[in-house]
Design a protein around this motif. Structure first.
Motif, short mmCIF file in Angstrom:
data_model
loop_
_atom_site.label_atom_id
_atom_site.label_comp_id
_atom_site.label_asym_id
_atom_site.label_seq_id
_atom_site.Cartn_x
_atom_site.Cartn_y
_atom_site.Cartn_z
N ASN A 87 0.72 -0.98 0.16
CA ASN A 87 -0.02 0.38 0.14
C ASN A 87 0.54 1.32 -0.02
OD1 ASN A 87 -2.05 -1.29 -0.21
ND2 ASN A 87 -2.11 -1.29 2.11
N LEU A 88 1.67 1.08 0.75
CA LEU A 88 2.59 2.20 0.61
C LEU A 88 3.52 2.32 -0.41
CD1 LEU A 88 4.57 2.24 4.00
CD2 LEU A 88 2.58 3.54 3.93
N ALA A 89 3.78 1.32 -0.90
CA ALA A 89 5.08 1.27 -2.66
C ALA A 89 3.58 2.31 -3.30
CB ALA A 89 4.59 -0.24 -2.84
N SER A 90 2.32 1.71 -3.48
CA SER A 90 0.70 1.99 -4.18
C SER A 90 1.20 3.53 -4.54
CB SER A 90 0.24 1.88 -4.34
OG SER A 90 -1.21 1.57 -4.98
N GLN A 91 1.36 4.23 -3.28
CA GLN A 91 0.28 5.13 -3.42
C GLN A 91 1.84 6.77 -3.19
OE1 GLN A 91 -2.19 7.26 -1.93
NE2 GLN A 91 -3.15 5.14 -1.78
N TYR A 92 3.04 5.56 -3.19
CA TYR A 92 4.64 6.83 -3.04
C TYR A 92 5.31 6.87 -4.72
CZ TYR A 92 3.90 8.78 1.29
OH TYR A 92 3.14 9.58 2.33
N CYS A 93 4.77 5.40 -4.78
CA CYS A 93 6.13 5.14 -5.88
C CYS A 93 5.68 5.52 -7.49
CB CYS A 93 6.57 3.59 -6.21
SG CYS A 93 7.56 3.27 -5.09
N ASP A 94 5.92 6.08 -8.29
CA ASP A 94 6.01 6.32 -9.63
C ASP A 94 5.53 5.20 -10.45
OD1 ASP A 94 5.77 9.17 -9.28
OD2 ASP A 94 8.33 9.12 -9.00
N ARG A 95 6.37 3.71 -9.88
CA ARG A 95 6.95 2.76 -11.14
C ARG A 95 6.78 1.59 -10.28
NH1 ARG A 95 9.99 1.64 -14.83
NH2 ARG A 95 11.35 2.77 -14.09
N LEU A 96 6.56 0.84 -10.38
CA LEU A 96 6.81 -0.44 -9.26
C LEU A 96 7.30 -1.34 -10.04
CD1 LEU A 96 3.86 -0.81 -7.36
CD2 LEU A 96 5.92 1.02 -6.01
N VAL A 97 8.36 -2.67 -9.37
CA VAL A 97 9.26 -3.64 -10.07
C VAL A 97 8.89 -4.66 -9.79
CG1 VAL A 97 11.48 -4.46 -10.89
CG2 VAL A 97 10.95 -1.76 -11.53
N LEU A 98 8.29 -5.41 -9.64
CA LEU A 98 7.55 -6.53 -8.76
C LEU A 98 8.14 -7.41 -9.04
CD1 LEU A 98 6.31 -8.26 -7.38
CD2 LEU A 98 3.84 -8.42 -8.97
N ILE A 99 9.10 -8.35 -8.40
CA ILE A 99 9.86 -9.65 -8.42
C ILE A 99 10.10 -10.48 -8.09
CG2 ILE A 99 12.33 -10.43 -7.80
CD1 ILE A 99 12.94 -7.86 -9.59
N ASN A 100 9.89 -11.84 -8.84
CA ASN A 100 9.45 -13.55 -8.38
C ASN A 100 10.17 -13.96 -8.71
OD1 ASN A 100 7.32 -15.35 -7.33
ND2 ASN A 100 6.60 -15.50 -8.67
N ASN A 101 10.87 -15.14 -7.51
CA ASN A 101 11.33 -16.44 -8.00
C ASN A 101 13.38 -15.47 -9.24
OD1 ASN A 101 10.15 -18.13 -7.13
ND2 ASN A 101 9.06 -18.29 -9.23
N VAL B 126 12.00 -10.32 -13.17
CA VAL B 126 10.57 -8.94 -13.41
C VAL B 126 9.80 -9.97 -13.70
CG1 VAL B 126 9.99 -6.74 -14.23
CG2 VAL B 126 12.93 -7.31 -13.62
N HIS B 127 8.62 -9.91 -12.89
CA HIS B 127 7.49 -10.08 -12.96
C HIS B 127 7.12 -9.08 -13.70
CE1 HIS B 127 4.20 -13.69 -12.00
NE2 HIS B 127 3.40 -12.60 -11.51
N ALA B 128 6.54 -8.47 -13.20
CA ALA B 128 5.69 -7.33 -14.13
C ALA B 128 6.86 -5.86 -13.75
CB ALA B 128 4.53 -7.49 -13.21
N GLU B 129 6.35 -4.67 -14.74
CA GLU B 129 6.83 -3.26 -14.36
C GLU B 129 6.32 -1.96 -15.08
OE1 GLU B 129 11.45 -0.53 -15.34
OE2 GLU B 129 10.83 -3.29 -16.29
N GLY B 130 5.98 -1.27 -13.98
CA GLY B 130 4.65 -0.11 -14.74
C GLY B 130 4.25 0.52 -13.45
N THR B 131 3.30 1.23 -13.47
CA THR B 131 2.82 2.40 -12.91
C THR B 131 2.06 0.99 -11.43
OG1 THR B 131 0.15 2.18 -14.15
CG2 THR B 131 2.10 3.76 -13.82
N PRO B 132 1.63 1.50 -10.47
CA PRO B 132 0.66 0.86 -9.79
C PRO B 132 -0.33 0.06 -9.73
CG PRO B 132 1.57 2.93 -8.60
CD PRO B 132 2.32 3.03 -9.61
#
Length: 271
Positions: free
Chosen positions: A201-215, A218-224
């Motif tokens: 929730n903090l990541a969604s509120q404050y970050c312009d973009r997110l990089v979701l890491i799994n294993n 990069v599983h997904a990258e972009g806006t919240p």
């Protein structure tokens, strides 16, 4: 201002591969959040970018220059790091810890002058840690030490900041204060900011973009909105029916329902 790039970076501890062909970039004036489950490689990315550890393959670039080719002191002027579990000298005062942030700007055997003292004090005022100035590290709580580390990186005056769980050990009020400060610095000074965050929730509120890491990838990258989706959260965290839109700003938020997870993932699945 500088751009941070990871290009096909791979890294592992012994036989365990942690990062696999990791590729993404962070631009000036942008706050990017690294998110993902425990053990996915977020802290390893921060350590690799700050040259604490070296990748087995791939490149790390600061404004197009290989980070390995940048002298240590020059790198410290460019890149500030807030680690997750710091080792600090317990006998030092809080002000002395913050003043360490000025070291990259001093020549060998040079003492801190009035300018360094002023910058360090201003950093403590901005992080509301000035009241701790004369207390020793051994007397401080985990949350107070975390705020000191952020004050130290502000005193360092870098052009890019890496943060590994910057809100760890902080109460909700201090979390908002610190992230507001970092976000404002990012915008006002056109800083490049990469933060590993556990709280979605903090990541969604404050970050312009997110990089979701799994294993380690990069599983997904972009806006919240593009990254924090029901599908991604289910695939990476194993949690279902927990992504909603914030009623005020429309950004995605995660609300958990007790007992919603079908099973507890094993260490092998998380790593």
């Amino acid at each position: 201002m500088i751009k941070i790039e990871m290009q096909d970076v791979c890294f592992g501890y012994g036989r365990k591969v942690v990062l696999k062909e990791m590729t993404f970039q962070v631009r000036p004036g942008e706050m990017v959040g690294l998110i993902g489950p425990n053990g996915c490689g977020k802290s390893t990315i921060i350590r690799t970018l700050s040259r604490i550890i070296s990748p087995h393959s791939g490149k790390i670039l600061l404004d197009g220059k290989n980070v390995r080719e940048i002298p240590r002191q020059d790198l410290a002027r460019l890149l500030g790091v807030v680690p997750q579990m710091p080792l600090l000298p317990s006998a030092f005062t809080a002000f002395e810890i913050v003043l360490m942030g000025r070291n990259p700007h001093l020549s060998p055997f040079q003492y801190e002058g009035p300018r360094e003292l002023t910058i360090a004090w201003q950093a403590m005022e901005r992080t509301a840690t000035h009241s701790l100035a004369e207390r020793r590290v051994s007397e401080l709580s985990g949350g107070e030490i975390q705020c000191l580390l952020i004050a130290r990186v502000l005193a360092q005056e870098p052009k890019a900041i890496l943060l590994d769980e910057p809100t760890a050990n902080l109460d909700i009020g201090r979390q908002i204060e610190i992230l507001d400060l970092i976000k404002n610095l990012c915008r006002e000074n056109n800083l490049t900011v990469l933060a590993a965050l556990h709280d979605l929730n903090l990541a969604s509120q404050y970050c312009d973009r997110l990089v979701l890491i799994n294993n380690g990838r990069v599983h997904a990258e972009g806006t919240p909105k593009e990254v924090i989706t029901a599908r991604n959260i289910k695939e990476v965290y194993g949690a279902e029916d927990c992504v909603y839109l914030h009623p005020v700003d429309g950004l995605p938020c995660v609300l958990l329902n007790a007992g919603n997870s079908k099973s507890i993932r094993t260490k092998e699945e998380i790593a």
